[in-house]
Design an enzyme around this catalytic site. Structure first.
Site, short mmCIF file in Angstrom:
data_model
loop_
_atom_site.label_atom_id
_atom_site.label_comp_id
_atom_site.label_asym_id
_atom_site.label_seq_id
_atom_site.Cartn_x
_atom_site.Cartn_y
_atom_site.Cartn_z
N GLU A 1 59.09 -50.82 -9.55
CA GLU A 1 57.83 -51.15 -8.91
C GLU A 1 56.76 -51.14 -9.99
O GLU A 1 56.33 -50.08 -10.44
CB GLU A 1 57.51 -50.13 -7.80
CG GLU A 1 58.51 -50.12 -6.66
CD GLU A 1 58.53 -51.41 -5.87
OE1 GLU A 1 57.56 -52.19 -5.96
OE2 GLU A 1 59.51 -51.66 -5.16
N CYS B 1 48.06 -50.18 -8.15
CA CYS B 1 48.84 -51.30 -8.68
C CYS B 1 48.59 -52.59 -7.93
O CYS B 1 48.78 -53.68 -8.49
CB CYS B 1 50.33 -50.95 -8.65
SG CYS B 1 50.99 -50.61 -6.99
#
Length: 478
Positions: free
Chosen positions: A223, A257
């Site tokens: 991720e 993110c």
């Protein structure tokens, strides 16, 4: 506050890692045999422990980067609670073997897919959401029946210490263990033959993880991140868009993110959008933004300096600060900052910002906007603000992203029925809901054949004329 950890790890730390890893390997078969009910019981115990220690958790995260209790509840605790609740409600269905069809060539057989745990998993978590991004993947690892070793970030030592204490309350080390420390600890862990590695962090570190995993052909979920764009067309409700973008961008001081990394705005609404965004910044954080209890700080001096340099470089190359720009190194404080006159060669457009800085770039047509997006690595997220469905679809059809939200930011991560993850440089593999369970599971093919005569035996050698005829029929009709 000292946020560093001694880089010299005692040999006993590595010996302990070796002992725990071996114990988890020995325990893996027993965990594989656990029932739906047993796994749900563990997850509920984890949730109860979080509830009982929530005040301590809020304080730990505040100590690491002055995040408000309210933001901790929304972005750290709520997400984990909802993941546990969703898994507990769906796990029986997910664990059930799935029957699949039988082709003509295999008449008489039965086939199914069974879900089994991969074994022992390594979860390496980042610092930006230090609790959520450690515990959320653990939820899916437990649901799938794995043992797990957690490596939280050394950049948030108070939260890492809390996680270690919490896990000890709920699990034996032969099932779940936590190892704090710096890159030396991570490197030692990565030498082990894990059955799955789940990493959340930067693309640069993702490459290191993937290289280490390749030594053992260990599957990975990465991720990562990247420059997530936001497009505002000329049909957008500017007031609504400004509010949602400011919230999504400056939550956690931009250290997210999937935060909007830069804005592409139609020239006709550029001035209105910037004006509204300025208003929303002060609506959220007051006229004296620095004194707001609701604005998180940059995690440490190194990242403060990195974000400051992005601003300095942009200004030196001709960018203008429309809002913010104030800084205080002693507090790792950078005000929510809007940048105009941004050019592609500026560092702020070359790397993920991961801070409270938002470049704003005008465009005249959507093709121009999508061309700029496609000139960069595929983003983790993409946001579209438009009331025109054709425009929305044009952008979707002409870009690629790990996930997309229309007329809001970041909400796709909240829906547990949607996969979450990147594409290429922004990530490998998906998580959340069933996709998280799947990441830690091996889908094992199972075919059962009857004893005695079967149709397949008609094409066994020796290849006589009779067998050749059956092979021709087999190829034509099976």
């Amino acid at each position: 506050m000292n946020t560093t950890i001694d880089t010299l790890q005692a040999p006993s730390t590595f010996e302990h890692i070796d002992q725990v890893f071996e114990a988890q390997q020995r325990n893996a078969q027993a965990l594989k045999a656990t029932t739906v009910s047993q796994r749900i019981t563990k997850l509920k115990a984890l949730k109860k422990a979080i509830q009982d220690n929530a005040t301590e958790l809020r304080q730990a995260i505040y100590n690491d980067f002055r995040k408000s209790a309210e933001e901790v509840d929304v972005t750290e605790i709520f997400v984990v609670y909802k993941a546990i609740d969703h898994v507990c409600s769906k796990l029986k269905k997910w664990m059930r073997p799935k029957k699949v069809a039988t082709p003509k060539a295999l008449l008489g057989t039965s086939s199914r897919i069974i879900k089994e745990p991969k074994g022992v998993a390594l979860i390496i978590a980042p610092w930006n959401y230090p609790f959520q991004l450690t515990i959320d993947p653990l939820v899916y690892a437990i649901a799938a029946g794995n043992a797990a070793i957690l490596k939280p970030s050394e950049m948030t030592p108070h939260t890492s210490a809390f996680i270690k204490k919490l896990i000890r309350q709920v699990f034996n080390e032969n099932e779940v263990a936590v190892f704090e420390g710096d890159a030396n600890v991570a490197q030692h862990l990565l030498k082990k033959r894990f059955d799955h590695i789940f990493f959340t962090g930067s693309p640069a570190l993702g490459k290191i993880i993937m290289k280490a995993a390749s030594e053992h052909l260990t599957p990975v979920t990465l991720e990562l991140g990247g420059k997530s764009p936001t497009i505002i067309d000329d049909t957008t409700n500017v007031d609504d868009a400004a509010e949602k973008i400011v919230y999504g961008k400056f939550m956690n001081c931009g250290q997210t993110c999937i935060a909007p990394d830069y804005v592409l705005v139609h020239e006709s609404v550029r001035e209105a959008l910037i004006s509204k965004m300025k208003d929303k910044i002060h609506q959220f954080y007051g006229e004296n933004v620095k004194e707001s209890p609701d604005l998180t700080r940059i995690v440490n001096e190194r990242h403060f300096t990195r974000v400051k340099q992005l601003i300095d470089d942009a200004v030196a190359k001709g960018a203008q600060i429309s809002e913010g720009g104030d800084m205080d190194a002693s507090q790792h404080y950078i005000a929510p900052t809007l940048l105009e006159n941004v050019a592609p060669e500026m560092e702020v457009m070359q790397e993920e910002i991961f801070g409270p800085v938002l470049p704003i770039i005008p465009f005249e047509n959507l093709q121009e906007a999508t061309d700029l997006i496609n000139s960069k690595a595929k983003p983790l997220a993409l946001y579209i603000f438009s009331k025109n469905k054709r425009n929305q679809q044009f952008i979707i059809n002409n870009t690629t992203a790990g996930g997309t939200t229309v007329n809001d930011t970041m909400l796709h991560i909240v829906n547990p029925h949607l996969p979450f993850g990147g594409v290429n440089n922004s990530g490998i593999g998906k998580t959340h809901g069933y996709y998280g369970f799947e990441a830690f599971s091996n889908e094992r093919a199972l075919l059962k054949q009857r004893v005695g005569f079967t149709g397949i035996k008609l094409i066994y050698p020796p290849y006589t004329d009779r067998v050749r005829k059956f092979i021709k029929l087999f190829i034509k009709w099976a």
